[in-house]
Design a protein around this motif. Structure first.
Motif, mmCIF file in Angstrom:
data_model
loop_
_atom_site.group_PDB
_atom_site.id
_atom_site.type_symbol
_atom_site.label_atom_id
_atom_site.label_comp_id
_atom_site.label_asym_id
_atom_site.label_seq_id
_atom_site.Cartn_x
_atom_site.Cartn_y
_atom_site.Cartn_z
ATOM 1 N N ASP A 7 0.822 -1.219 0.000
ATOM 2 C CA ASP A 7 0.000 0.000 0.000
ATOM 3 C C ASP A 7 0.853 1.264 0.000
ATOM 4 N N PHE A 8 2.071 1.132 -0.481
ATOM 5 C CA PHE A 8 2.933 2.313 -0.606
ATOM 6 C C PHE A 8 3.850 2.098 -1.818
ATOM 7 N N LYS A 9 4.348 3.215 -2.364
ATOM 8 C CA LYS A 9 5.277 3.111 -3.486
ATOM 9 C C LYS A 9 6.408 4.113 -3.255
ATOM 10 N N PRO A 10 7.611 3.618 -2.939
ATOM 11 C CA PRO A 10 8.721 4.515 -2.649
ATOM 12 C C PRO A 10 9.066 5.415 -3.843
ATOM 13 N N ALA A 11 9.573 6.607 -3.527
ATOM 14 C CA ALA A 11 9.902 7.600 -4.564
ATOM 15 C C ALA A 11 10.926 7.052 -5.567
ATOM 16 N N PHE A 12 11.734 6.092 -5.116
ATOM 17 C CA PHE A 12 12.748 5.480 -5.987
ATOM 18 C C PHE A 12 12.139 4.987 -7.299
ATOM 19 N N PHE A 13 10.894 4.480 -7.199
ATOM 20 C CA PHE A 13 10.271 3.841 -8.369
ATOM 21 C C PHE A 13 9.531 4.874 -9.235
ATOM 22 N N SER A 14 10.232 5.936 -9.608
ATOM 23 C CA SER A 14 9.633 6.931 -10.509
ATOM 24 C C SER A 14 9.701 6.357 -11.930
ATOM 25 N N ASP A 15 8.824 6.826 -12.791
ATOM 26 C CA ASP A 15 8.800 6.334 -14.180
ATOM 27 C C ASP A 15 10.175 6.511 -14.831
ATOM 28 N N GLU A 16 10.780 7.647 -14.545
ATOM 29 C CA GLU A 16 12.066 7.967 -15.173
ATOM 30 C C GLU A 16 13.163 6.994 -14.709
ATOM 31 N N ASN A 17 13.212 6.796 -13.393
ATOM 32 C CA ASN A 17 14.222 5.893 -12.821
ATOM 33 C C ASN A 17 14.026 4.464 -13.337
ATOM 34 N N ILE A 18 12.763 4.027 -13.361
ATOM 35 C CA ILE A 18 12.454 2.668 -13.831
ATOM 36 C C ILE A 18 12.912 2.502 -15.282
ATOM 37 N N HIS A 23 16.583 -0.150 -18.838
ATOM 38 C CA HIS A 23 17.475 -0.090 -20.006
ATOM 39 C C HIS A 23 18.869 -0.617 -19.633
ATOM 40 N N LEU A 24 19.361 -0.191 -18.475
ATOM 41 C CA LEU A 24 20.691 -0.647 -18.002
ATOM 42 C C LEU A 24 20.734 -2.158 -17.833
ATOM 43 N N PHE A 25 19.651 -2.721 -17.314
ATOM 44 C CA PHE A 25 19.596 -4.177 -17.131
ATOM 45 C C PHE A 25 19.565 -4.888 -18.482
ATOM 46 N N LYS A 26 18.737 -4.368 -19.380
ATOM 47 C CA LYS A 26 18.557 -5.047 -20.667
ATOM 48 C C LYS A 26 19.800 -4.928 -21.565
ATOM 49 N N THR A 27 20.525 -3.837 -21.415
ATOM 50 C CA THR A 27 21.674 -3.646 -22.305
ATOM 51 C C THR A 27 22.991 -4.115 -21.686
ATOM 52 N N LYS A 30 23.080 -5.139 -15.717
ATOM 53 C CA LYS A 30 23.393 -4.620 -14.368
ATOM 54 C C LYS A 30 22.340 -5.044 -13.351
ATOM 55 N N HIS A 31 22.794 -5.356 -12.150
ATOM 56 C CA HIS A 31 21.887 -5.743 -11.071
ATOM 57 C C HIS A 31 21.247 -4.484 -10.472
ATOM 58 N N VAL A 32 20.316 -3.927 -11.208
ATOM 59 C CA VAL A 32 19.783 -2.600 -10.863
ATOM 60 C C VAL A 32 18.916 -2.603 -9.607
ATOM 61 N N TRP A 33 18.534 -3.795 -9.149
ATOM 62 C CA TRP A 33 17.711 -3.893 -7.935
ATOM 63 C C TRP A 33 18.572 -3.850 -6.670
ATOM 64 N N GLN A 34 19.909 -3.936 -6.866
ATOM 65 C CA GLN A 34 20.807 -3.905 -5.699
ATOM 66 C C GLN A 34 21.016 -2.461 -5.255
ATOM 67 N N HIS A 35 20.001 -1.908 -4.639
ATOM 68 C CA HIS A 35 20.053 -0.519 -4.203
ATOM 69 C C HIS A 35 19.421 -0.456 -2.811
ATOM 70 N N ASP A 36 20.015 0.354 -1.932
ATOM 71 C CA ASP A 36 19.515 0.408 -0.553
ATOM 72 C C ASP A 36 18.030 0.770 -0.478
ATOM 73 N N ASP A 37 17.578 1.681 -1.368
ATOM 74 C CA ASP A 37 16.157 2.085 -1.335
ATOM 75 C C ASP A 37 15.238 0.912 -1.682
ATOM 76 N N GLU A 78 10.068 -6.013 -16.261
ATOM 77 C CA GLU A 78 9.580 -5.884 -14.882
ATOM 78 C C GLU A 78 10.710 -6.006 -13.855
ATOM 79 N N VAL A 79 11.957 -5.905 -14.343
ATOM 80 C CA VAL A 79 13.110 -6.125 -13.467
ATOM 81 C C VAL A 79 13.161 -5.150 -12.292
ATOM 82 N N ILE A 80 12.601 -3.955 -12.484
ATOM 83 C CA ILE A 80 12.653 -2.972 -11.402
ATOM 84 C C ILE A 80 11.280 -2.317 -11.192
ATOM 85 N N GLN A 81 10.239 -3.066 -11.590
ATOM 86 C CA GLN A 81 8.866 -2.612 -11.310
ATOM 87 C C GLN A 81 8.527 -2.958 -9.870
ATOM 88 N N TRP A 82 8.104 -1.978 -9.106
ATOM 89 C CA TRP A 82 7.807 -2.193 -7.678
ATOM 90 C C TRP A 82 6.823 -3.349 -7.495
#
Ligand SMILES: [Zn+2]
Length: 248
Positions: A7-18, A23-27, A30-37, A78-82
């Protein structure tokens, strides 16, 4: 396994960031989910426990792994979809591996209601339907060393607390005084705390508690003696919501 509320969505998961990270993961892979947030958000979502087996994460050897419900290799968008991320322990993440949840669905605790699909039998989790059975099998949820023995300990703790509470209630009945009331309150509180959403194997402890006729009798008597507090009732109800169906 208990129901989790996304029932919450952290600011990290903005459309731009996602978009950038996908893109970084697909190209570059990169383990883009390895982030403290991301880790922090997953921990909060799961009440600091594995979404599947309910072990407490970041203790001893149970480090948090960010789990992709739909596997990142099959569903890279969906690699970094909340909505696709869950907190998991190494055991569940490893057992699930690259299982395809679209072809062979398993319970998503943020979407499905686990108690509609699994039940508890002798500290083993069993499937009620195809979804439940596939979940138990895929995640190996009845591994003896990892789970069944540990769930037994939690169940035994609840049983012990119920016996203690019976003794303390007898003491209180024979001599009603504040010290004896404090003693029984302490036992009830410890027992109910072990049956909340942030507790280890809360589905097991809650099921053990609410299946107990002795507990039910203790609560009724404490209500009639006016020593069952509002806090106890709140904890009782929140625990009741975590209960699984059971079979002896
Ligand atoms: Zn787990």
């Amino acid at each position: 396994m208990i129901k989790l509320l996304r029932d919450f969505k952290p600011a990290f998961f903005s459309d731009e960031n996602i978009s950038t990270l996908t893109h970084l993961f697909k190209t570059q892979g990169k383990h883009v989910w390895q982030h403290d947030d991301v880790k922090e958000a997953c921990l909060m979502l799961g009440n600091k426990k594995c979404a599947y087996c309910e072990v407490i994460l970041n203790q001893k050897s149970t480090y948090l792994e960010v789990e992709h419900f739909k596997h990142k290799d099959d569903y890279p968008d969906e690699v970094i979809q909340w909505s696709n991320l869950l907190p998991s322990c190494r055991h569940c993440n490893g057992a699930k591996n690259n299982h395809n949840v679209v072809d062979e669905p398993i319970i998503n605790p943020t979407v499905d209601i686990p108690s509609e699909h699994v039940y508890l039998k002798a500290y083993r989790i069993k499937g009620i339907d195809t979804l439940g059975k596939m979940t138990v099998e895929t995640l190996n949820l009845n591994d003896i060393d990892h789970y069944v023995t540990e769930r037994c300990k939690v169940g035994a703790f609840i049983e012990e607390q119920i016996e203690k509470a019976e003794d303390k209630l007898n003491n209180y009945r024979s001599e009603t005084n504040p010290a004896r009331k404090r003693e029984i309150h302490k036992v009830i509180r410890a027992m109910l705390y072990q049956c909340q959403k942030n507790s280890l194997f809360a589905a097991v402890s809650s099921t053990t508690l609410h299946d107990s006729e002795e507990y039910s009798a203790i609560r009724s008597e404490m209500i009639s003696l006016k020593i069952w507090t509002n806090q106890f009732e709140e904890l009782h109800l929140s625990s009741l919501a975590l209960r699984l169906p059971s079979s002896k």
